[in-house]
Scaffold this active site. Structure first.
Site, PDB file in Angstrom:
ATOM      1  N   CYS A  17      -7.566  29.045  10.978  1.00 62.48           N
ATOM      2  CA  CYS A  17      -6.399  30.233  10.742  1.00 62.48           C
ATOM      3  C   CYS A  17      -6.927  31.086   9.643  1.00 62.48           C
ATOM      4  O   CYS A  17      -6.847  32.353   9.954  1.00 62.48           O
ATOM      5  CB  CYS A  17      -5.316  29.119  10.200  1.00 62.48           C
ATOM      6  SG  CYS A  17      -4.253  28.225  10.955  1.00 62.48           S
ATOM      7  N   ASN A  75      -3.605  27.918   0.850  1.00 67.61           N
ATOM      8  CA  ASN A  75      -4.554  28.769   0.836  1.00 67.61           C
ATOM      9  C   ASN A  75      -4.719  29.387  -0.230  1.00 67.61           C
ATOM     10  O   ASN A  75      -6.107  29.515  -0.749  1.00 67.61           O
ATOM     11  CB  ASN A  75      -4.266  29.748   2.186  1.00 67.61           C
ATOM     12  CG  ASN A  75      -3.984  28.956   3.416  1.00 67.61           C
ATOM     13  OD1 ASN A  75      -3.071  29.324   4.197  1.00 67.61           O
ATOM     14  ND2 ASN A  75      -4.703  28.071   3.952  1.00 67.61           N
TER      15      ASN A  75
END
Length: 402
Positions: free
Chosen positions: A205, A271
């Site tokens: 991702c 993240n």
């Protein structure tokens, strides 16, 4: 001021206001926007959201797993990190179903039984715990091909053995380049290896990141010098020799990561913190100051079963009565409450008003290993990091879509 949480709350609201309905591989459904950005100055604090409680230890364990070059979930499971369990189990179930279609049988395991086997049975973990050539493989050993190697044993006929050659350690190459050519425009690490994506349980991702450095001014270096002595006056001069003897960094370093797909409620907070921690680690390794953290976000979405949770994290304005009750609870005596009291007791105006960001503290053993033995030795330790003054609102539960 905590601008990071504000940006994140505004992003959640942006998706709610402007998102379009889209299907997805999990079947859950999303509302999605495209092309957004998060920017954070590391000098304002470590980028861990405060508008909901975040599991920093789990985030750190996953990053260490990447840096180890590991792709098997056993390390994660052994360290009580379960964010990849669902993807690994889904891969196992698909293999079982394929075996059944081919006439083979295998006992059906629940996900809990599967994870217990990963934890307790090394052979089972080796066979079923691997996720394919995902982040760790690409970061630490990109590419490589099997080539024949001639081996000669005394008294025996020579034979060929296939060996893996040509692997590229992108992290070590990055560190070397930062130390020798810090103005390079090639300070990049890539996880999007198109030749092996079909072998990955889940394509990356966040598929790559880039670093950028700049020279610190004399005043910036002087400020760092005095802050290490506990003095915060930025105008206080310092002798250049004193600064050099104290090994004060000469450069600031920033990190920008790119992300094709963003689970904004569950994934993005991980993240942000993970790349913030990576920036801190690399900065220590090359003796630079963490500067700016930037995230470029592609398909930025909320899953349909995260809508109410997103609204809760955005929060709402508190009523006058609610603010009064909060202020009254802070006062030792039930006397009249003035406007000054609201300021004195820092009474919030919203239900999920951000708290100040925490600071990161690295274990002295980790720092010593990093300085004397390099990154690979340092990341093999445990309890390497500690957050100082982390205060947050309560956790918000939400289901993970695999």
């Amino acid at each position: 001021m905590n601008n990071l949480d504000k940006q994140y709350q505004e992003l959640l609201q942006d998706i709610l206001d402007n998102g379009v309905i889209k299907g997805d591989r999990t079947g859950t459904g999303t509302i999605s926007v495209f092309g957004r950005q998060i920017r954070h100055k590391m000098s304002e604090g470590f980028p861990l959201l405060t508008t909901k409680k975040m599991p920093f230890k789990i985030i750190a364990i996953e990053l260490l797993w990447f840096l180890r070059g590991d792709t098997n979930i056993k390390f994660l499971v052994d360290n009580n990190c379960h964010i990849w369990d669902g993807d690994c189990y889904k891969n196992f179930v698909a293999a079982v179903e394929k075996n059944r279609a081919e006439g083979y049988t295998r006992p059906v395991l629940t996900q809990e039984e599967f994870i217990n086997n990963i934890k307790k049975d090394n052979d089972f973990a080796k066979k079923w715990g691997d996720l394919g050539p995902i982040y760790g493989k690409q970061w630490r050993s990109w590419g490589g091909e099997l080539v024949p190697k001639r081996i000669k044993e005394e008294g025996k006929i020579p034979y060929s053995q296939n060996v893996l050659e040509g692997q590229i350690d992108q992290i070590q190459n990055l560190i070397k380049e930062l130390k020798t050519n810090p103005d390079s425009r090639r300070l990049m690490v890539n996880a999007w290896n198109v030749g092996v994506i079909d072998q990955m349980v889940l394509p990356p991702c966040h598929y790559g990141f880039q670093l950028y450095t700049r020279e610190l001014s004399g005043s910036e270096r002087a400020k760092i010098y005095w802050s290490k002595k506990g003095i915060e006056d930025p105008m206080l001069p310092a002798l250049k020799a004193e600064i050099e003897n104290a090994n004060i960094p000469t450069r600031a370093i920033s990190l920008m990561w790119n992300q094709r797909s963003v689970d904004t409620f569950l994934g993005l907070p991980f993240n942000i913190a993970s790349y913030g921690l990576l920036l801190e680690i690399i900065a220590k390794e090359v003796n630079m100051v963490p500067d700016e953290l930037i995230g470029n976000l592609g398909d930025t979405h909320l899953y349909s079963n995260h809508i109410e949770q997103a609204k809760e994290q955005i929060g709402r304005e508190l009523s006058e009565d609610e603010r009064y009750d909060l202020c009254a609870a802070q006062k030792s005596k039930m006397t009249a409450i003035s406007e000054e009291d609201y300021i004195k007791y820092n009474i919030p105006t919203r239900t999920r008003e951000p708290y100040p960001l925490p600071t990161l503290k690295m274990n002295p053993i980790f720092l010593a290993n990093l300085e004397h033995n390099g990154l690979d030795e340092a990341i093999n330790g445990q309890s390497n990091f500690e957050l100082v003054n982390y205060k947050s609102h309560p956790k918000i539960e939400a289901p993970l879509s695999n």
